[in-house]
Design a protein around this motif. Structure first.
Motif, mmCIF file in Angstrom:
data_model
loop_
_atom_site.group_PDB
_atom_site.id
_atom_site.type_symbol
_atom_site.label_atom_id
_atom_site.label_comp_id
_atom_site.label_asym_id
_atom_site.label_seq_id
_atom_site.Cartn_x
_atom_site.Cartn_y
_atom_site.Cartn_z
ATOM 1 N N LYS A 107 58.477 -9.656 -21.985
ATOM 2 C CA LYS A 107 57.377 -10.618 -21.866
ATOM 3 C C LYS A 107 56.103 -10.078 -22.499
ATOM 4 C CE LYS A 107 59.018 -13.322 -17.994
ATOM 5 N NZ LYS A 107 58.703 -13.956 -16.734
ATOM 6 N N VAL A 108 55.857 -8.783 -22.315
ATOM 7 C CA VAL A 108 54.665 -8.181 -22.924
ATOM 8 C C VAL A 108 54.770 -8.270 -24.448
ATOM 9 C CG1 VAL A 108 53.475 -5.982 -23.312
ATOM 10 C CG2 VAL A 108 54.084 -6.666 -20.996
ATOM 11 N N LYS A 109 55.946 -7.944 -24.995
ATOM 12 C CA LYS A 109 56.133 -8.015 -26.448
ATOM 13 C C LYS A 109 55.984 -9.445 -26.951
ATOM 14 C CE LYS A 109 59.024 -3.931 -26.784
ATOM 15 N NZ LYS A 109 60.382 -3.402 -26.955
ATOM 16 N N GLN A 119 52.375 -10.296 -26.979
ATOM 17 C CA GLN A 119 51.673 -9.610 -28.061
ATOM 18 C C GLN A 119 51.858 -10.357 -29.380
ATOM 19 O OE1 GLN A 119 53.304 -5.627 -27.727
ATOM 20 N NE2 GLN A 119 51.455 -4.888 -26.703
ATOM 21 N N LEU A 120 53.056 -10.860 -29.624
ATOM 22 C CA LEU A 120 53.291 -11.653 -30.835
ATOM 23 C C LEU A 120 52.447 -12.921 -30.834
ATOM 24 C CD1 LEU A 120 57.168 -11.327 -31.268
ATOM 25 C CD2 LEU A 120 55.387 -10.380 -32.750
ATOM 26 N N LEU A 121 52.398 -13.590 -29.680
ATOM 27 C CA LEU A 121 51.578 -14.801 -29.572
ATOM 28 C C LEU A 121 50.098 -14.479 -29.768
ATOM 29 C CD1 LEU A 121 53.291 -16.569 -26.530
ATOM 30 C CD2 LEU A 121 53.327 -17.309 -28.917
ATOM 31 N N LEU A 122 49.657 -13.376 -29.186
ATOM 32 C CA LEU A 122 48.259 -12.982 -29.324
ATOM 33 C C LEU A 122 47.936 -12.645 -30.779
ATOM 34 C CD1 LEU A 122 45.588 -12.475 -27.929
ATOM 35 C CD2 LEU A 122 46.342 -10.161 -27.427
ATOM 36 N N GLY A 123 48.854 -11.976 -31.463
ATOM 37 C CA GLY A 123 48.657 -11.684 -32.878
ATOM 38 C C GLY A 123 48.533 -12.959 -33.693
ATOM 39 N N GLY A 124 49.360 -13.948 -33.391
ATOM 40 C CA GLY A 124 49.276 -15.231 -34.075
ATOM 41 C C GLY A 124 47.961 -15.936 -33.788
ATOM 42 N N ALA A 125 47.517 -15.859 -32.542
ATOM 43 C CA ALA A 125 46.239 -16.483 -32.175
ATOM 44 C C ALA A 125 45.083 -15.815 -32.918
ATOM 45 C CB ALA A 125 46.025 -16.404 -30.665
ATOM 46 N N LEU A 126 45.122 -14.496 -33.015
ATOM 47 C CA LEU A 126 44.067 -13.778 -33.738
ATOM 48 C C LEU A 126 44.088 -14.127 -35.225
ATOM 49 C CD1 LEU A 126 44.234 -10.264 -32.041
ATOM 50 C CD2 LEU A 126 42.414 -11.964 -31.842
ATOM 51 N N ASP A 127 45.272 -14.261 -35.798
ATOM 52 C CA ASP A 127 45.366 -14.674 -37.205
ATOM 53 C C ASP A 127 44.743 -16.052 -37.396
ATOM 54 O OD1 ASP A 127 46.661 -12.313 -37.831
ATOM 55 O OD2 ASP A 127 48.670 -13.217 -37.859
ATOM 56 N N SER A 161 51.703 -16.747 -17.037
ATOM 57 C CA SER A 161 50.428 -17.477 -17.123
ATOM 58 C C SER A 161 49.691 -17.128 -18.410
ATOM 59 C CB SER A 161 49.542 -17.154 -15.921
ATOM 60 O OG SER A 161 50.128 -17.605 -14.734
ATOM 61 N N GLU A 162 49.774 -15.871 -18.796
ATOM 62 C CA GLU A 162 49.141 -15.433 -20.037
ATOM 63 C C GLU A 162 49.768 -16.155 -21.234
ATOM 64 O OE1 GLU A 162 47.842 -11.126 -21.596
ATOM 65 O OE2 GLU A 162 50.014 -11.423 -21.610
ATOM 66 N N ARG A 163 51.079 -16.296 -21.229
ATOM 67 C CA ARG A 163 51.787 -17.019 -22.288
ATOM 68 C C ARG A 163 51.293 -18.462 -22.367
ATOM 69 N NH1 ARG A 163 56.203 -20.453 -22.859
ATOM 70 N NH2 ARG A 163 57.332 -20.192 -24.810
ATOM 71 N N GLU A 164 51.180 -19.111 -21.215
ATOM 72 C CA GLU A 164 50.695 -20.495 -21.186
ATOM 73 C C GLU A 164 49.282 -20.581 -21.758
ATOM 74 O OE1 GLU A 164 50.968 -22.021 -17.206
ATOM 75 O OE2 GLU A 164 53.107 -21.560 -17.066
ATOM 76 N N ALA A 165 48.425 -19.633 -21.370
ATOM 77 C CA ALA A 165 47.050 -19.641 -21.867
ATOM 78 C C ALA A 165 47.019 -19.418 -23.383
ATOM 79 C CB ALA A 165 46.227 -18.567 -21.157
ATOM 80 N N LEU A 166 47.891 -18.556 -23.884
ATOM 81 C CA LEU A 166 47.960 -18.322 -25.322
ATOM 82 C C LEU A 166 48.411 -19.576 -26.059
ATOM 83 C CD1 LEU A 166 49.503 -14.749 -25.330
ATOM 84 C CD2 LEU A 166 47.357 -15.396 -26.434
ATOM 85 N N LEU A 167 49.423 -20.241 -25.528
ATOM 86 C CA LEU A 167 49.932 -21.453 -26.169
ATOM 87 C C LEU A 167 48.911 -22.587 -26.131
ATOM 88 C CD1 LEU A 167 53.633 -21.424 -24.920
ATOM 89 C CD2 LEU A 167 52.795 -20.862 -27.203
#
Length: 119
Positions: free
Chosen positions: A63-65, A68-76, A19-25
């Motif tokens: 999944k956590v890793k 984290q990559l998706l979150l880093g991209g979102a923050l960028d 669900s976190e992945r979906e929210a990030l995307l």
């Protein structure tokens, strides 16, 4: 804690990470914030007992890793937008020009000042 309870918590964390992945995307930052406390609780509970399901933990780790990559991209992306908005605010309040000798010069513009462009 029983093995069944641990398995249930691993499954719950697995679903939460999906669900976190979906929210990030989707860029749904509010939903991400709502997931933080349950995620911390589940991770704490899983870490508090010895684990036998190494495959399940590897899947969670992957999944956590990934997240984290998706979150880093979102923050960028958020930083890039903030920088661009700051540049646009500066453009509205000043005008940068260069003199004949190549030196940069900044002219502050007031709200009531207009700039006329001539062809």
């Amino acid at each position: 804690m029983t093995d069944e309870t641990v398995k249930h918590q691993i499954d719950a964390l697995n679903d939460l990470l999906d669900s976190e992945r979906e929210a990030l995307l989707e860029g749904d930052l509010e939903r991400l914030a709502e997931m933080l406390a349950p995620k911390e609780t589940l991770i704490g509970a899983i870490n508090s007992v010895p684990q036998d399901d190494l495959q399940g933990l590897r899947e969670l780790d992957n999944k956590v890793k990934r997240n984290q990559l998706l979150l880093g991209g979102a923050l960028d992306g958020i930083r890039a937008v903030a920088d661009r908005m700051a540049q646009l605010r500066q453009v509205r309040s000043s005008l940068d020009t260069y003199s004949a000798d190549g030196k940069k010069r900044s002219i502050d513009l007031r709200d009531n000042t207009t700039l006329e462009r001539r062809a």
